[in-house]
Motif scaffolding. Sequence first.
Motif, mmCIF file in Angstrom:
data_model
loop_
_atom_site.group_PDB
_atom_site.id
_atom_site.type_symbol
_atom_site.label_atom_id
_atom_site.label_comp_id
_atom_site.label_asym_id
_atom_site.label_seq_id
_atom_site.Cartn_x
_atom_site.Cartn_y
_atom_site.Cartn_z
ATOM 1 N N LEU A 83 0.831 -1.211 0.000
ATOM 2 C CA LEU A 83 0.000 0.000 0.000
ATOM 3 C C LEU A 83 0.863 1.258 0.000
ATOM 4 C CD1 LEU A 83 -2.865 -1.021 2.457
ATOM 5 C CD2 LEU A 83 -2.995 -0.764 -0.028
ATOM 6 N N LEU A 84 1.954 1.232 0.752
ATOM 7 C CA LEU A 84 2.854 2.390 0.746
ATOM 8 C C LEU A 84 3.476 2.593 -0.628
ATOM 9 C CD1 LEU A 84 4.706 2.060 4.184
ATOM 10 C CD2 LEU A 84 3.032 3.797 3.520
ATOM 11 N N ALA A 85 3.898 1.483 -1.255
ATOM 12 C CA ALA A 85 4.483 1.582 -2.586
ATOM 13 C C ALA A 85 3.459 2.074 -3.602
ATOM 14 C CB ALA A 85 5.036 0.217 -3.013
ATOM 15 N N ALA A 86 2.238 1.551 -3.516
ATOM 16 C CA ALA A 86 1.197 1.974 -4.449
ATOM 17 C C ALA A 86 0.838 3.437 -4.238
ATOM 18 C CB ALA A 86 -0.039 1.095 -4.291
ATOM 19 N N ALA A 87 0.813 3.891 -2.974
ATOM 20 C CA ALA A 87 0.508 5.293 -2.696
ATOM 21 C C ALA A 87 1.592 6.210 -3.260
ATOM 22 C CB ALA A 87 0.362 5.502 -1.193
ATOM 23 N N ALA A 88 2.850 5.819 -3.074
ATOM 24 C CA ALA A 88 3.943 6.615 -3.632
ATOM 25 C C ALA A 88 3.873 6.643 -5.149
ATOM 26 C CB ALA A 88 5.285 6.045 -3.165
ATOM 27 N N LEU A 89 3.544 5.495 -5.732
ATOM 28 C CA LEU A 89 3.412 5.405 -7.184
ATOM 29 C C LEU A 89 2.274 6.279 -7.687
ATOM 30 C CD1 LEU A 89 4.646 3.844 -9.569
ATOM 31 C CD2 LEU A 89 2.929 2.075 -9.189
ATOM 32 N N CYS A 90 1.178 6.254 -6.949
ATOM 33 C CA CYS A 90 0.018 7.074 -7.314
ATOM 34 C C CYS A 90 0.365 8.557 -7.258
ATOM 35 C CB CYS A 90 -1.139 6.749 -6.371
ATOM 36 S SG CYS A 90 -2.611 7.768 -6.606
ATOM 37 N N LEU B 140 9.216 2.276 -17.308
ATOM 38 C CA LEU B 140 8.365 1.161 -17.738
ATOM 39 C C LEU B 140 8.044 0.198 -16.609
ATOM 40 C CD1 LEU B 140 9.890 0.360 -21.246
ATOM 41 C CD2 LEU B 140 7.789 1.574 -20.702
ATOM 42 N N ALA B 141 8.665 0.406 -15.461
ATOM 43 C CA ALA B 141 8.342 -0.473 -14.331
ATOM 44 C C ALA B 141 6.919 -0.261 -13.854
ATOM 45 C CB ALA B 141 9.316 -0.244 -13.175
ATOM 46 N N PHE B 142 6.356 0.922 -14.066
ATOM 47 C CA PHE B 142 4.968 1.188 -13.702
ATOM 48 C C PHE B 142 4.307 2.044 -14.783
ATOM 49 C CE2 PHE B 142 6.936 5.037 -12.132
ATOM 50 C CZ PHE B 142 8.054 4.558 -11.468
ATOM 51 N N LEU C 135 -6.765 2.414 -11.382
ATOM 52 C CA LEU C 135 -5.404 2.005 -11.694
ATOM 53 C C LEU C 135 -4.612 1.688 -10.443
ATOM 54 C CD1 LEU C 135 -4.587 4.547 -14.540
ATOM 55 C CD2 LEU C 135 -4.956 2.099 -14.765
ATOM 56 N N THR C 136 -4.829 2.454 -9.381
ATOM 57 C CA THR C 136 -4.115 2.188 -8.131
ATOM 58 C C THR C 136 -4.515 0.836 -7.556
ATOM 59 O OG1 THR C 136 -4.033 4.558 -7.649
ATOM 60 C CG2 THR C 136 -3.635 3.058 -5.822
ATOM 61 N N SER C 137 -5.809 0.517 -7.589
ATOM 62 C CA SER C 137 -6.272 -0.778 -7.083
ATOM 63 C C SER C 137 -5.649 -1.937 -7.859
ATOM 64 C CB SER C 137 -7.803 -0.858 -7.169
ATOM 65 O OG SER C 137 -8.400 0.137 -6.385
ATOM 66 N N LEU C 138 -5.670 -1.818 -9.184
ATOM 67 C CA LEU C 138 -5.111 -2.880 -10.013
ATOM 68 C C LEU C 138 -3.595 -2.973 -9.847
ATOM 69 C CD1 LEU C 138 -7.225 -2.356 -13.264
ATOM 70 C CD2 LEU C 138 -7.538 -4.102 -11.506
ATOM 71 N N GLU C 139 -2.960 -1.818 -9.703
ATOM 72 C CA GLU C 139 -1.503 -1.813 -9.571
ATOM 73 C C GLU C 139 -1.063 -2.391 -8.231
ATOM 74 O OE1 GLU C 139 1.942 -0.942 -11.819
ATOM 75 O OE2 GLU C 139 -0.177 -0.745 -12.316
ATOM 76 N N THR C 140 -1.872 -2.201 -7.177
ATOM 77 C CA THR C 140 -1.502 -2.702 -5.856
ATOM 78 C C THR C 140 -1.366 -4.217 -5.863
ATOM 79 O OG1 THR C 140 -2.638 -0.860 -4.788
ATOM 80 C CG2 THR C 140 -2.168 -2.765 -3.427
ATOM 81 N N ALA C 141 -2.255 -4.905 -6.586
ATOM 82 C CA ALA C 141 -2.159 -6.368 -6.673
ATOM 83 C C ALA C 141 -0.815 -6.781 -7.268
ATOM 84 C CB ALA C 141 -3.312 -6.913 -7.511
ATOM 85 N N GLY C 142 -0.383 -6.090 -8.312
ATOM 86 C CA GLY C 142 0.910 -6.405 -8.912
ATOM 87 C C GLY C 142 2.069 -6.095 -7.989
ATOM 88 N N VAL C 143 1.957 -5.004 -7.235
ATOM 89 C CA VAL C 143 3.015 -4.639 -6.288
ATOM 90 C C VAL C 143 3.150 -5.695 -5.201
ATOM 91 C CG1 VAL C 143 3.704 -2.949 -4.546
ATOM 92 C CG2 VAL C 143 2.823 -2.176 -6.739
#
Length: 227
Positions: A76-83, A117-119, A147-155
């Motif tokens: 979640l922290l990684a996804a939040a930073a990515l977002c 391209l990593a995200f 996109l954040t929800s879908l990306e979190t699963a991958g993270v």
Amino acid sequence: MSARPWGLYTGLALLLLLLSGVLWPGLWAPHDPLAQDWLRRLEPPSAQHWLGTDVLGRCVWSRVVWAARVSLGAALLAAAALCLLALVWGLAAAVSAQSARWRWLDAVLMRSADVLLAFPTLVLALAVIGVLGPALLPPLLGPLAVLTSLETAGVILALASLSFLGLGAQPPTPEWGLMLSEARPFFQTAPHLLWGPGLALLLTALVFNLLGEGLRTQIDNRAVLRW
């Protein structure tokens, strides 16, 4: 009348369940996840240890519960930073595209997207949508949540893979990928060691995919109604 978004409701309910394990693991875990009992090594599932014990006699169920704080929290922290990074990126592209003076910045941002391209789903999607204008922020909140929800699963899966390879969490920290790595030598003699962390990863990925798909369906339905 549109059908009820049961996938979204299910994802939200499961997410609340997961978050309760992250915030209050002691309510779900009956044992200390680090406590060792060498006399009870590799015990099968029982009433006392629902998923058995590992090679050090630690309660597998308790470790799975406490691992949610590490695995899900880090994701979640990684996804939040990515977002946040994607949002700033998209807004910068939107503003610079509207000004001849700053159009070079728009070009730099678009070309630099190849390096990220990593995200790509978040950064590139927002950068492309950014050319619609500087007032793109409110319309983007819905797609950004999807996109954040879908990306979190991958993270989550990526972090678990790193731990499985020994590049993430280190023993004795309970973490799903690390637990799978530790259970690998006992695949045939104690397969129960794989059940907990494996199902936890599957459930968590399913939760965020349900949320993402549910949110996307709701956004698409509202767009059709407005049209």
